[in-house]
Design a protein around this motif. Structure first.
Motif, PDB file in Angstrom:
ATOM      1  N   ALA A   1     -13.271   7.207 -11.878  1.00 59.53           N
ATOM      2  CA  ALA A   1     -11.842   7.523 -11.945  1.00 59.53           C
ATOM      3  C   ALA A   1     -11.583   8.678 -12.910  1.00 59.53           C
ATOM      4  N   GLY A   2     -12.215   8.659 -14.084  1.00 60.36           N
ATOM      5  CA  GLY A   2     -12.012   9.733 -15.053  1.00 60.36           C
ATOM      6  C   GLY A   2     -12.522  11.072 -14.553  1.00 60.36           C
ATOM      7  N   LEU A   3     -13.685  11.063 -13.904  1.00 65.17           N
ATOM      8  CA  LEU A   3     -14.226  12.309 -13.367  1.00 65.17           C
ATOM      9  C   LEU A   3     -13.345  12.847 -12.235  1.00 65.17           C
ATOM     10  N   ALA A   4     -12.800  11.928 -11.413  1.00 71.79           N
ATOM     11  CA  ALA A   4     -11.898  12.357 -10.339  1.00 71.79           C
ATOM     12  C   ALA A   4     -10.611  12.946 -10.912  1.00 71.79           C
TER      13      ALA A   4
ATOM     14  N   TRP B   1      -2.385   5.843 -15.762  1.00 74.79           N
ATOM     15  CA  TRP B   1      -3.529   4.935 -15.778  1.00 74.79           C
ATOM     16  C   TRP B   1      -4.344   5.120 -14.514  1.00 74.79           C
ATOM     17  N   ALA B   2      -5.658   5.199 -14.664  1.00 66.83           N
ATOM     18  CA  ALA B   2      -6.534   5.417 -13.506  1.00 66.83           C
ATOM     19  C   ALA B   2      -7.846   4.692 -13.733  1.00 66.83           C
ATOM     20  N   HIS B   3      -8.104   3.675 -12.943  1.00 69.73           N
ATOM     21  CA  HIS B   3      -9.368   2.950 -12.994  1.00 69.73           C
ATOM     22  C   HIS B   3      -9.424   2.072 -11.757  1.00 69.73           C
ATOM     23  N   GLY B   4     -10.635   1.801 -11.267  1.00 68.47           N
ATOM     24  CA  GLY B   4     -10.763   0.915 -10.124  1.00 68.47           C
ATOM     25  C   GLY B   4     -10.152  -0.451 -10.358  1.00 68.47           C
ATOM     26  N   ASP B   5     -10.070  -0.876 -11.613  1.00 63.96           N
ATOM     27  CA  ASP B   5      -9.460  -2.173 -11.940  1.00 63.96           C
ATOM     28  C   ASP B   5      -8.050  -2.301 -11.377  1.00 63.96           C
ATOM     29  N   TRP B   6      -7.327  -1.184 -11.284  1.00 68.04           N
ATOM     30  CA  TRP B   6      -5.935  -1.244 -10.850  1.00 68.04           C
ATOM     31  C   TRP B   6      -5.799  -1.490  -9.349  1.00 68.04           C
ATOM     32  N   SER B   7      -6.922  -1.563  -8.657  1.00 71.13           N
ATOM     33  CA  SER B   7      -6.908  -1.997  -7.265  1.00 71.13           C
ATOM     34  C   SER B   7      -7.354  -3.452  -7.122  1.00 71.13           C
ATOM     35  N   GLY B   8      -7.766  -4.061  -8.225  1.00 71.08           N
ATOM     36  CA  GLY B   8      -8.142  -5.469  -8.185  1.00 71.08           C
ATOM     37  C   GLY B   8      -9.565  -5.726  -7.748  1.00 71.08           C
TER      38      GLY B   8
ATOM     39  N   PHE C   1     -16.096   2.658  -4.836  1.00 69.35           N
ATOM     40  CA  PHE C   1     -15.998   4.075  -5.173  1.00 69.35           C
ATOM     41  C   PHE C   1     -14.669   4.670  -4.705  1.00 69.35           C
ATOM     42  N   GLU C   2     -14.279   4.369  -3.453  1.00 63.81           N
ATOM     43  CA  GLU C   2     -13.071   4.983  -2.901  1.00 63.81           C
ATOM     44  C   GLU C   2     -11.830   4.629  -3.713  1.00 63.81           C
ATOM     45  N   GLU C   3     -11.754   3.392  -4.192  1.00 66.67           N
ATOM     46  CA  GLU C   3     -10.586   2.974  -4.981  1.00 66.67           C
ATOM     47  C   GLU C   3     -10.536   3.721  -6.308  1.00 66.67           C
ATOM     48  N   ALA C   4     -11.660   3.745  -7.018  1.00 65.15           N
ATOM     49  CA  ALA C   4     -11.690   4.400  -8.327  1.00 65.15           C
ATOM     50  C   ALA C   4     -11.430   5.900  -8.191  1.00 65.15           C
ATOM     51  N   PHE C   5     -12.067   6.538  -7.208  1.00 62.28           N
ATOM     52  CA  PHE C   5     -11.922   7.978  -7.057  1.00 62.28           C
ATOM     53  C   PHE C   5     -10.482   8.345  -6.691  1.00 62.28           C
ATOM     54  N   THR C   6      -9.884   7.594  -5.755  1.00 62.22           N
ATOM     55  CA  THR C   6      -8.524   7.915  -5.337  1.00 62.22           C
ATOM     56  C   THR C   6      -7.538   7.711  -6.475  1.00 62.22           C
TER      57      THR C   6
END
Length: 553
Positions: free
Chosen positions: A68-71, A518-525, A529-534
């Protein structure tokens, strides 16, 4: 603990496992990466942190160098923001998608593949085009054959031999086959009645999906009489592999989402099953570390040491009147730095974000209290030569033992173009489940404990495993992924929506307040990869708009 706790022991002492008493060659090994211990400095070693010794100012600050941070950093650069910095706890970016080398051979220490992205994952598709992995030919999309997983992809060890695919299919009873067919029909019906998509923020949620979110996958299966041991083992394996927890812990929505959002479920012998056997994933010897290297490369220049700063532990985030102030611990210099930014993207796991943010919003705190995370162990075993195999299917990329509590191993050499047999690395995976007990084990058990746990199921299918073993490296992930337990989906729909009017029931794509996003795959539950990157891409785009004055702070 030291950064790298390399120890030695004999394989014979490791394995009472094999009932083997003869002395074997010394097997060197230990823990890899120091971020596990660094993260615990926040709460296990309470201290009065010194005043900042240095102050830095930057336009955009990204906290966390995972996917997420790199994206987010990529989206900021694409938006023309060059005055940025990324702070990462570990010595290497990538989070759960890092790779490494063992004995000169590339291998993953976390996520090891990326399914071909669906139509909703537009940002991931664009990344793959940028990297040359995906291109348009004669009106259709074509993927680089070097990145597509080579055949055979998967095999399962059961009843003394290997079979193709991971769904137990050899000599199954009519009852088992009937349950396979019933589950296939139920998944097909669910796909037709409700829309499933990755990333989650791109789909509207139906009342039926929220009803599925209220019970466990195991309960849903029981209600439909789906109790066959072979089917239940396979479904439990799939949930542990994708979510870090089994059918009795993840929600029914999550269990169905695993199949309905991608390739469905095909009973053995069906035409769809034959087509699914050829379904492709993208992978590299170092797993998703290949993607990490290319995302991080633009950040690792000579300007001010490069905008990527590793070995930084975030201590405090505060959105002040003029800027966001972030205090971090510089591990190498043993000092506190203060960073001042016009906008800050918090690409940290939810529990960490809630802990370090001053006056964190109620919805951030509530999510941190509700979320449960799975602990993982990944072990990389360097081999001097390919292993002797039992009868059945040929060696594959992904290899699993039926009934194992582990998740199998992938062969890093599978993607090589050189057909000649030689040294390789096998990457073993195990999800330890939820709760503090699993994470406590990670911290307290020696590396030899995890070596034995990961290898024990593979001494029968590979009788020469210990004789060929040279070195074993353990990677620990205490908060590897958020687990979609019942109630996760309902909670996500209550997060603050930035749209002026909610026209559908769904999960917000952008989470922002003031100068923070806020950006992290956690926020999709759940963690893919697709969740974190988006989420990282969306947060980076929001930061660009705010820095340009198009979104109020």
């Amino acid at each position: 603990m030291k950064r790298r706790d390399w120890l030695t022991s004999t394989a014979a002492s490791a394995l009472g496992l094999a009932g083997c008493s003869r002395t074997m060659p010394v097997l060197e090994g230990g823990f890899e990466d120091a971020s596990f211990e660094r993260g615990h400095l926040l709460h296990e070693n309470p201290r009065r942190w010194p005043a900042p010794a240095v102050s830095r100012r930057v336009g955009a600050l990204v906290l966390g160098g995972g996917i997420a941070g790199l994206a987010a950093a990529r989206a900021l650069r694409q938006g023309g923001v060059d005055d940025l910095a990324v702070l990462e706890l570990a010595d290497q970016p990538g989070g759960n998608s890092r790779g490494r080398e063992l004995g000169g051979l590339a291998c993953p220490t976390g996520a090891h593949y990326l399914p071909l992205p669906g139509d909703e994952a537009r940002e991931v598709q664009a990344l793959l085009e940028e990297l040359g992995v995906r291109r348009r030919e004669a009106g259709r999309w074509v993927y680089d054959e070097h990145a597509l997983c080579h055949s055979p992809q998967e095999r399962l060890y059961q009843n003394g031999q290997w079979q193709e695919g991971l769904l137990p299919s050899q000599d199954q009873s009519p009852t088992t086959l009937a349950q396979y067919q019933l589950f296939a029909r139920l998944v097909d019906t669910e796909q037709k009645q409700n829309r499933y998509a990755i990333p989650l923020s791109r789909q509207s949620l139906s009342p039926g999906q929220l009803a599925l979110d209220a019970l466990t996958f195991g309960q849903w299966l029981n209600q439909r009489g789906l109790n066959d041991p072979a089917l239940r083992w396979f479904l439990d394996y799939c949930c542990r592999d994708d979510y870090g927890a089994g059918v009795d812990q993840v929600s029914a929505w999550a269990g169905l989402h695993y199949f309905a959002s991608r390739h469905g479920f095909q009973a053995p012998g069906s035409e769809a099953a034959a087509q699914a056997a050829e379904s492709a994933v993208l992978t590299w010897p170092e797993g998703n570390g290949w993607l990490v290297e290319r995302l991080a490369a633009p950040l690792q220049g000579s300007h001010r040491g490069g905008p990527l700063y590793t070995g930084r532990l975030v201590l405090r985030i505060e959105d002040q009147r003029q800027a966001v102030a972030v205090d971090v611990w510089d591990v190498a210099q043993q000092r506190v730095e203060r960073w001042l930014a016009a906008h800050c993207v918090v690409a940290l796991p939810v529990p960490v974000a809630a802990r370090v943010q001053a006056a964190a919003p109620d919805w951030v705190q509530a999510t941190a209290l509700r979320w449960q995370h799975a602990a993982w162990v990944v072990g990389n075993l360097q081999l001097a030569a390919p292993l002797t195999d039992r009868p059945g299917a040929a060696p594959a990329w992904d290899n699993v033992v039926y009934g194992s509590t582990g998740l199998g191993y992938v062969n890093a050499a599978h993607q090589r173009l050189d057909p000649r047999p030689g040294p390789t690395v096998l990457s073993f995976y195990s999800a330890l489940g939820l709760g503090h007990a699993a994470r406590r084990q990670l911290l307290e058990q020696p590396w030899t404990h995890w070596r034995d746990q990961l290898l024990k199921d593979y001494l029968v299918p590979h009788p020469d495993l210990l004789a060929q073993a040279q070195r074993f490296s353990i990677s620990r992930h205490g908060h590897a992924m958020a687990v979609p337990v019942p109630g996760t989906l309902a909670h996500l729909t209550r997060l603050p929506q930035r749209a002026p009017a909610r026209t559908r029931l769904g999960v917000p794509a952008v989470l922002a307040e003031g100068r923070l996003s806020w950006a992290h795959g956690d926020w999709s539950g759940y963690s893919v990869f697709e969740e974190a990157f988006t989420r990282g891409h969306e947060a980076g785009q929001h930061a660009v708009l705010q820095l340009r004055g198009r979104v109020p702070s």
